[in-house]
Design an enzyme around this catalytic site. Sequence first.
Site, mmCIF file in Angstrom:
data_model
loop_
_atom_site.group_PDB
_atom_site.id
_atom_site.type_symbol
_atom_site.label_atom_id
_atom_site.label_comp_id
_atom_site.label_asym_id
_atom_site.label_seq_id
_atom_site.Cartn_x
_atom_site.Cartn_y
_atom_site.Cartn_z
ATOM 1 N N CYS A 111 -14.643 5.013 -7.561
ATOM 2 C CA CYS A 111 -14.138 5.321 -8.905
ATOM 3 C C CYS A 111 -12.827 4.573 -9.089
ATOM 4 C CB CYS A 111 -13.952 6.838 -9.075
ATOM 5 S SG CYS A 111 -12.376 7.463 -8.458
ATOM 6 N N CYS A 162 -8.784 4.250 -4.088
ATOM 7 C CA CYS A 162 -8.337 4.640 -2.748
ATOM 8 C C CYS A 162 -8.506 3.544 -1.706
ATOM 9 C CB CYS A 162 -9.047 5.916 -2.310
ATOM 10 S SG CYS A 162 -8.717 7.298 -3.406
ATOM 11 N N CYS A 179 -16.205 13.393 -1.868
ATOM 12 C CA CYS A 179 -15.160 13.215 -2.877
ATOM 13 C C CYS A 179 -15.634 13.723 -4.243
ATOM 14 C CB CYS A 179 -14.760 11.747 -2.990
ATOM 15 S SG CYS A 179 -13.526 11.531 -4.282
ATOM 16 N N LYS A 183 2.096 12.632 -6.677
ATOM 17 C CA LYS A 183 2.219 12.095 -5.316
ATOM 18 C C LYS A 183 3.207 10.919 -5.279
ATOM 19 C CE LYS A 183 -2.300 11.046 -5.438
ATOM 20 N NZ LYS A 183 -3.638 10.496 -5.145
ATOM 21 N N ARG A 218 4.265 11.415 0.693
ATOM 22 C CA ARG A 218 3.137 11.496 1.634
ATOM 23 C C ARG A 218 3.491 10.831 2.966
ATOM 24 N NH1 ARG A 218 -1.805 11.872 -1.154
ATOM 25 N NH2 ARG A 218 -1.556 13.208 -2.964
ATOM 26 N N ARG A 263 -6.318 16.574 6.157
ATOM 27 C CA ARG A 263 -5.706 15.259 6.427
ATOM 28 C C ARG A 263 -4.431 15.455 7.238
ATOM 29 N NH1 ARG A 263 -4.395 12.258 1.016
ATOM 30 N NH2 ARG A 263 -6.644 11.993 0.858
ATOM 31 N N LYS A 271 4.264 7.632 -2.603
ATOM 32 C CA LYS A 271 3.856 6.962 -1.364
ATOM 33 C C LYS A 271 4.877 5.911 -0.938
ATOM 34 C CE LYS A 271 -0.982 7.819 -2.243
ATOM 35 N NZ LYS A 271 -2.324 7.253 -2.496
ATOM 36 N N CYS A 279 -13.692 3.196 0.330
ATOM 37 C CA CYS A 279 -13.190 4.568 0.281
ATOM 38 C C CYS A 279 -14.308 5.540 0.644
ATOM 39 C CB CYS A 279 -12.644 4.879 -1.110
ATOM 40 S SG CYS A 279 -13.950 5.161 -2.323
HETATM 41 FE FE1 SRM Z 1 -7.080 8.643 -2.611
HETATM 42 C C1 SRM Z 1 -7.711 11.204 -4.696
HETATM 43 C C2 SRM Z 1 -9.399 9.806 -0.549
HETATM 44 C C3 SRM Z 1 -5.906 6.554 -0.310
HETATM 45 C C4 SRM Z 1 -5.431 6.896 -5.078
HETATM 46 N N1 SRM Z 1 -8.272 10.269 -2.676
HETATM 47 C C5 SRM Z 1 -8.341 11.238 -3.640
HETATM 48 C C6 SRM Z 1 -9.232 12.410 -3.173
HETATM 49 C C7 SRM Z 1 -8.347 13.396 -2.500
HETATM 50 C C8 SRM Z 1 -10.135 13.010 -4.238
HETATM 51 C C9 SRM Z 1 -9.623 14.178 -5.037
HETATM 52 O O1 SRM Z 1 -8.482 14.128 -5.546
HETATM 53 O O2 SRM Z 1 -10.387 15.134 -5.199
HETATM 54 C C10 SRM Z 1 -10.129 11.661 -2.142
HETATM 55 C C11 SRM Z 1 -10.740 12.511 -1.034
HETATM 56 C C12 SRM Z 1 -12.082 11.944 -0.640
HETATM 57 C C13 SRM Z 1 -12.651 12.548 0.574
HETATM 58 O O3 SRM Z 1 -13.717 13.193 0.462
HETATM 59 O O4 SRM Z 1 -12.106 12.377 1.659
HETATM 60 C C14 SRM Z 1 -9.220 10.521 -1.737
HETATM 61 N N2 SRM Z 1 -7.486 8.349 -0.760
HETATM 62 C C15 SRM Z 1 -8.550 8.848 -0.090
HETATM 63 C C16 SRM Z 1 -8.719 8.192 1.260
HETATM 64 C C17 SRM Z 1 -9.260 9.118 2.344
HETATM 65 C C18 SRM Z 1 -9.618 6.967 1.065
HETATM 66 C C19 SRM Z 1 -10.145 6.320 2.310
HETATM 67 O O5 SRM Z 1 -11.321 5.984 2.270
HETATM 68 O O6 SRM Z 1 -9.425 6.112 3.271
HETATM 69 C C20 SRM Z 1 -7.284 7.688 1.481
HETATM 70 C C21 SRM Z 1 -6.410 8.724 2.140
HETATM 71 C C22 SRM Z 1 -5.035 8.205 2.334
HETATM 72 C C23 SRM Z 1 -4.130 9.107 3.134
HETATM 73 O O7 SRM Z 1 -4.329 9.198 4.331
HETATM 74 O O8 SRM Z 1 -3.201 9.669 2.546
HETATM 75 C C24 SRM Z 1 -6.822 7.505 0.040
HETATM 76 N N3 SRM Z 1 -5.816 7.070 -2.678
HETATM 77 C C25 SRM Z 1 -5.552 6.262 -1.605
HETATM 78 C C26 SRM Z 1 -4.902 5.062 -2.031
HETATM 79 C C27 SRM Z 1 -4.505 3.904 -1.146
HETATM 80 C C28 SRM Z 1 -3.081 3.977 -0.687
HETATM 81 O O9 SRM Z 1 -2.372 4.951 -0.947
HETATM 82 O O10 SRM Z 1 -2.644 3.022 -0.053
HETATM 83 C C29 SRM Z 1 -4.774 5.161 -3.402
HETATM 84 C C30 SRM Z 1 -4.203 4.070 -4.338
HETATM 85 C C31 SRM Z 1 -2.745 3.977 -4.300
HETATM 86 C C32 SRM Z 1 -2.135 4.916 -5.279
HETATM 87 O O11 SRM Z 1 -1.942 6.095 -4.943
HETATM 88 O O12 SRM Z 1 -1.859 4.501 -6.408
HETATM 89 C C33 SRM Z 1 -5.344 6.426 -3.794
HETATM 90 N N4 SRM Z 1 -6.587 9.016 -4.607
HETATM 91 C C34 SRM Z 1 -5.957 8.130 -5.421
HETATM 92 C C35 SRM Z 1 -5.917 8.689 -6.750
HETATM 93 C C36 SRM Z 1 -5.307 8.023 -8.004
HETATM 94 C C37 SRM Z 1 -3.878 8.335 -8.133
HETATM 95 C C38 SRM Z 1 -3.300 7.836 -9.421
HETATM 96 O O13 SRM Z 1 -2.109 7.547 -9.459
HETATM 97 O O14 SRM Z 1 -3.992 7.760 -10.418
HETATM 98 C C39 SRM Z 1 -6.579 9.944 -6.687
HETATM 99 C C40 SRM Z 1 -6.829 10.934 -7.831
HETATM 100 C C41 SRM Z 1 -5.653 11.766 -8.119
HETATM 101 O O15 SRM Z 1 -4.635 11.758 -7.427
HETATM 102 O O16 SRM Z 1 -5.742 12.493 -9.115
HETATM 103 C C42 SRM Z 1 -6.989 10.101 -5.331
HETATM 104 FE FE1 SF4 Z 2 -12.935 9.365 -4.301
HETATM 105 FE FE2 SF4 Z 2 -12.430 7.580 -6.165
HETATM 106 FE FE3 SF4 Z 2 -10.789 7.837 -4.097
HETATM 107 FE FE4 SF4 Z 2 -13.137 6.777 -3.727
HETATM 108 S S1 SF4 Z 2 -11.553 5.907 -5.049
HETATM 109 S S2 SF4 Z 2 -12.224 8.389 -2.450
HETATM 110 S S3 SF4 Z 2 -14.400 7.873 -5.155
HETATM 111 S S4 SF4 Z 2 -11.134 9.351 -5.641
#
Ligand code: SRM
Ligand code: SF4
Length: 563
Positions: free
Chosen positions: A471, A475, A432, A205, A141, A72, A207, A426
């Site tokens: 899930c 995201c 993922c 993290k 981030r 990324r 943001k 997402c």
């Molecule tokens: Fe996310 C984890 C993809 C935005 C909340 N996110 C992941 C992981 C890295 C899975 C992992 O931990 O093994 C995913 C990788 C999937 C893949 O194969 O690419 C993933 N997140 C994404 C992306 C690519 C989704 C998308 O379709 O665009 C976004 C990348 C953003 C970036 O460029 O940095 C993405 N993730 C978000 C957002 C939206 C936002 O930030 O505006 C959220 C919700 C906001 C937040 O953080 O509260 C988000 N991602 C999570 C979480 C839950 C965090 C939490 O506080 O519980 C995880 C899981 C974790 O961190 O343990 C996670």
């Molecule tokens: Fe993966 Fe869940 Fe984030 Fe979708 S919402 S990219 S399934 S961690």
Amino acid sequence: MTTLSDFERIKNASRQLRGTIADGLRDPVTHAISDDDNKLLKFHGSYQQDDRDLREERRKQKLEPAYSFMLRARLPSGVITPTQWLVFDRLAREYANGTLRITTRQTFQWHGIIKQKLKPTIAAIHDALATTIAACGDVVRNVVSTANPVESSGHALAYEWATRLSEELSPRTKAYHEIWLDGEPLIGEPKDEEPLYGRTYLPRKFKIGLAIPPLNDVDVFAQDLGLIAIIEHGELKGFNVAIGGGMGATHGDPTTYPRLASVIGFVPPERLLATSEAIVAVQRDWGNRSERKHARLKYTIDHRGLDAFKAELEQRLGFTLEPGRGFRFEHNGDRYGWIEGENGRWHLTLQIEAGRLADVGEQRWLTGLRELANVHEGDFRLTCNQNVIVANVSADRRDAIDAIVAAHGLDGYRQHSGIRRHAVACVALPTCGLAMAEAERYLPDLLPKLEALLDTHGLRDAPILLRLSGCPNGCSRPYLGEIALVGRGPGRYDLRLGADFRGQRLNQVHRENVDEAGILDALSPLFASYAAERSIDEGFGDFLVRTSVVGAPTRGIPLEVLA
Ligand code: SRM
Ligand code: SF4
């Protein structure tokens, strides 16, 4: 005394994120790296993954999973030059799976990079004057900001601030340089490399997003630190500061929940960096380092109290925040098509389904954007709704751009239904590791079925905000969708309803753990009543709340909308 999580041990022993990543990359025996290094790798912008479609078959064949790496970029405000675009596109084709993925935080991901190609890919990104450092991991981030910040001098200023924040709050470790860019390896222990982050970085993290009303395309209340630019007569007066937003939750665990950020005050521009850094520092010192599920700023604030957090912040800053100023958001979607900026330049926003740039059938996104990058003289902007803006086009270049767009089938947004125009999904399967259900790959199947239902009720053009997540991590920021599906298991989702279209109200669970038939059954009568009973300009989510189909949210809106 509470026990620190294992992740804290790994960070502490990592010599500022070095670990044994460099050795692991050289190990020819496996396509993977060690578990500990995998955790550290996130801080360098990469995740080890395996192709989940192949997992079972490879297990039967007694082969190791099909490991590869997701990478990324850190692109503050999602701004990219055409030259950078061409490099990123080449990397997608040479080293990754032939696609580029625009994320919900306005940057790029590459999927499917094998271990041996990770280093040359990162080096090429660096040579293109970009980076992947701190795109993931327990750090601040990529800082996101409203995607079209060139419509006034105030917008340009706000964009500059987002970039400065991103730079100021980046980690300082030289580990990145050593591992990926052939820097001289450090012998012994690093000294004072991280004045802000220390040895163990943040508990989780962090943001930051900056919105410019009336657009809330960054979903400012979903950020740990949301900044709302206050611009009067083209002049940036400062920022409202909102803290404690976040989406992630765990099914069946009520101690985890999405929360919208709370506005705690206003700062003039010259105090923004100090205030942001102090907020990060309080979270660094107060955040939960035992239980990662409760480590985000939103839980720190809810456990210690918003007033206590603010008091600590002001005490460290040595000044009090001014009262928050009035603002009004109109919507959190993107505006498609051409729009003229105040500087006489034009901006074209194209819609990309789930942000995936690939060449499929008549829609040749990857090639089309490459062709655009070859001729474009302005820049590109990625949006938090996974779309792209071809920005800063002079009036006489518009036709040339339009011709390339049409030739590659990229102008679909013109015919798209209201729900399609605002759908976000997402990544989910197959890359993922946390996905419980499909999201990006399900969207193309689901949309025509929803459109057919909406057609029946004459709602084809109704703008409805749909968000799909595989899930509950959220995201796609699904808790802010007027309609949202949150994955529970293969083919099964929680159907959530009732957010607004401005990113200011969380939705509610309407049906738990339903399949597609259940989703469509639940929505059909609601579309019918919406078509018959809505007020003028009333959004679907607002209608559902007004008619008590969903109740007012019980948690997560300590938000004062001030105007
Ligand atoms: Fe996310 C984890 C993809 C935005 C909340 N996110 C992941 C992981 C890295 C899975 C992992 O931990 O093994 C995913 C990788 C999937 C893949 O194969 O690419 C993933 N997140 C994404 C992306 C690519 C989704 C998308 O379709 O665009 C976004 C990348 C953003 C970036 O460029 O940095 C993405 N993730 C978000 C957002 C939206 C936002 O930030 O505006 C959220 C919700 C906001 C937040 O953080 O509260 C988000 N991602 C999570 C979480 C839950 C965090 C939490 O506080 O519980 C995880 C899981 C974790 O961190 O343990 C996670
Ligand atoms: Fe993966 Fe869940 Fe984030 Fe979708 S919402 S990219 S399934 S961690």
